[in-house]
Motif scaffolding. Sequence first.
Motif, PDB file in Angstrom:
ATOM      1  N   VAL A  75     -12.871 -22.981  36.199  1.00  0.00           N
ATOM      2  CA  VAL A  75     -14.113 -22.955  35.424  1.00  0.00           C
ATOM      3  C   VAL A  75     -14.596 -21.523  35.187  1.00  0.00           C
ATOM      4  CG1 VAL A  75     -14.890 -25.266  36.026  1.00  0.00           C
ATOM      5  CG2 VAL A  75     -15.442 -23.359  37.553  1.00  0.00           C
ATOM      6  N   ASN A  76     -13.699 -20.555  35.387  1.00  0.00           N
ATOM      7  CA  ASN A  76     -14.012 -19.143  35.110  1.00  0.00           C
ATOM      8  C   ASN A  76     -15.303 -18.697  35.797  1.00  0.00           C
ATOM      9  OD1 ASN A  76     -11.753 -18.915  33.535  1.00  0.00           O
ATOM     10  ND2 ASN A  76     -12.831 -18.907  31.585  1.00  0.00           N
ATOM     11  N   THR A  77     -15.440 -18.993  37.072  1.00  0.00           N
ATOM     12  CA  THR A  77     -16.692 -18.737  37.767  1.00  0.00           C
ATOM     13  C   THR A  77     -16.463 -18.011  39.084  1.00  0.00           C
ATOM     14  OG1 THR A  77     -17.697 -20.690  36.768  1.00  0.00           O
ATOM     15  CG2 THR A  77     -18.772 -19.813  38.723  1.00  0.00           C
ATOM     16  N   ILE A  78     -17.343 -17.039  39.350  1.00  0.00           N
ATOM     17  CA  ILE A  78     -17.394 -16.346  40.629  1.00  0.00           C
ATOM     18  C   ILE A  78     -18.671 -16.792  41.343  1.00  0.00           C
ATOM     19  CG2 ILE A  78     -17.362 -14.103  41.802  1.00  0.00           C
ATOM     20  CD1 ILE A  78     -16.782 -13.971  38.150  1.00  0.00           C
ATOM     21  N   TYR A  79     -18.557 -17.124  42.607  1.00  0.00           N
ATOM     22  CA  TYR A  79     -19.706 -17.599  43.371  1.00  0.00           C
ATOM     23  C   TYR A  79     -20.071 -16.605  44.483  1.00  0.00           C
ATOM     24  CZ  TYR A  79     -18.677 -22.160  41.282  1.00  0.00           C
ATOM     25  OH  TYR A  79     -18.452 -23.196  40.397  1.00  0.00           O
ATOM     26  N   LEU A  80     -21.354 -16.559  44.777  1.00  0.00           N
ATOM     27  CA  LEU A  80     -21.837 -15.860  45.957  1.00  0.00           C
ATOM     28  C   LEU A  80     -22.700 -16.839  46.742  1.00  0.00           C
ATOM     29  CD1 LEU A  80     -22.211 -13.272  47.647  1.00  0.00           C
ATOM     30  CD2 LEU A  80     -24.296 -12.853  46.319  1.00  0.00           C
ATOM     31  N   GLN A  81     -22.305 -17.112  47.960  1.00  0.00           N
ATOM     32  CA  GLN A  81     -23.087 -17.968  48.847  1.00  0.00           C
ATOM     33  C   GLN A  81     -23.604 -17.129  50.006  1.00  0.00           C
ATOM     34  OE1 GLN A  81     -21.052 -21.447  50.416  1.00  0.00           O
ATOM     35  NE2 GLN A  81     -22.991 -22.518  50.575  1.00  0.00           N
ATOM     36  N   MET A  82     -24.894 -17.239  50.267  1.00  0.00           N
ATOM     37  CA  MET A  82     -25.506 -16.491  51.354  1.00  0.00           C
ATOM     38  C   MET A  82     -26.380 -17.416  52.180  1.00  0.00           C
ATOM     39  SD  MET A  82     -26.590 -12.940  49.428  1.00  0.00           S
ATOM     40  CE  MET A  82     -27.244 -12.285  50.969  1.00  0.00           C
ATOM     41  N   HIS A  83     -26.401 -17.178  53.479  1.00  0.00           N
ATOM     42  CA  HIS A  83     -27.213 -17.956  54.399  1.00  0.00           C
ATOM     43  C   HIS A  83     -28.189 -17.028  55.112  1.00  0.00           C
ATOM     44  CE1 HIS A  83     -24.472 -21.295  53.764  1.00  0.00           C
ATOM     45  NE2 HIS A  83     -23.458 -20.487  54.028  1.00  0.00           N
ATOM     46  N   ASN A  84     -29.177 -17.645  55.741  1.00  0.00           N
ATOM     47  CA  ASN A  84     -30.156 -16.909  56.552  1.00  0.00           C
ATOM     48  C   ASN A  84     -30.799 -15.769  55.754  1.00  0.00           C
ATOM     49  OD1 ASN A  84     -31.639 -16.359  58.834  1.00  0.00           O
ATOM     50  ND2 ASN A  84     -30.068 -15.061  59.769  1.00  0.00           N
ATOM     51  N   LEU A  85     -31.334 -16.107  54.603  1.00  0.00           N
ATOM     52  CA  LEU A  85     -31.950 -15.111  53.730  1.00  0.00           C
ATOM     53  C   LEU A  85     -33.219 -14.547  54.350  1.00  0.00           C
ATOM     54  CD1 LEU A  85     -31.521 -17.018  50.375  1.00  0.00           C
ATOM     55  CD2 LEU A  85     -30.352 -14.906  51.013  1.00  0.00           C
ATOM     56  N   SER A  86     -33.502 -13.297  54.013  1.00  0.00           N
ATOM     57  CA  SER A  86     -34.726 -12.640  54.464  1.00  0.00           C
ATOM     58  C   SER A  86     -35.527 -12.181  53.251  1.00  0.00           C
ATOM     59  CB  SER A  86     -34.390 -11.445  55.353  1.00  0.00           C
ATOM     60  OG  SER A  86     -33.801 -10.413  54.581  1.00  0.00           O
ATOM     61  N   PRO A  87     -36.837 -11.957  53.420  1.00  0.00           N
ATOM     62  CA  PRO A  87     -37.651 -11.474  52.289  1.00  0.00           C
ATOM     63  C   PRO A  87     -37.143 -10.163  51.705  1.00  0.00           C
ATOM     64  CG  PRO A  87     -39.059 -12.291  54.037  1.00  0.00           C
ATOM     65  CD  PRO A  87     -37.659 -12.283  54.585  1.00  0.00           C
TER      66      PRO A  87
END
Length: 115
Positions: A75-87
Motif C-alpha cells: 500500500v506504499n506506506t511507511i508507518y511510525l508507531q510510538m508508545h508512552n508519549l510525553s507532552p
Amino acid sequence: VQLVESGGGSGHPGGSLKLPCVASDIIPSTHRMAWFRQAPGKDREFVAAINWTGGDTNYARSVKSRSTISVDRTVNTIYLQMHNLSPEETDVYHCNKVLPTPGVWGVGTQVTVPS
C-alpha cells in the motif's frame, strides 16, 4: 513521489500513536525513508529511518525503546508507531525520503500530547 502524512491528533501522556505516510507512487527499492518531527521554533528532529525494502532500521535514542518504524509496500506506506508519549513530543511529524537524495517536505501531521 508525493508523501502524505496522517494519523495525528490529540493523545494523552503515556498513550500511543501510529502514523501512516502514504506515497503517491511506487518507491524504488534503493530508497531510504525516515520520520522526523518539529516543534514550533525548533529544528527538525530525526525520529527513525528504514530502507524501503524494510530493513536496516535506526532510531533516535529518545524513542528507540518504544517506537517501531515499518513499511507496507503493498500500500506504499511507511508507518511510525510510538508508545508512552510525553507532552514534550507534541510536534508536527513528517516523513521523507532521505536516500539517495532528500525529498520535498510535506505539511506533516500534528500530534498533541497535553500535559
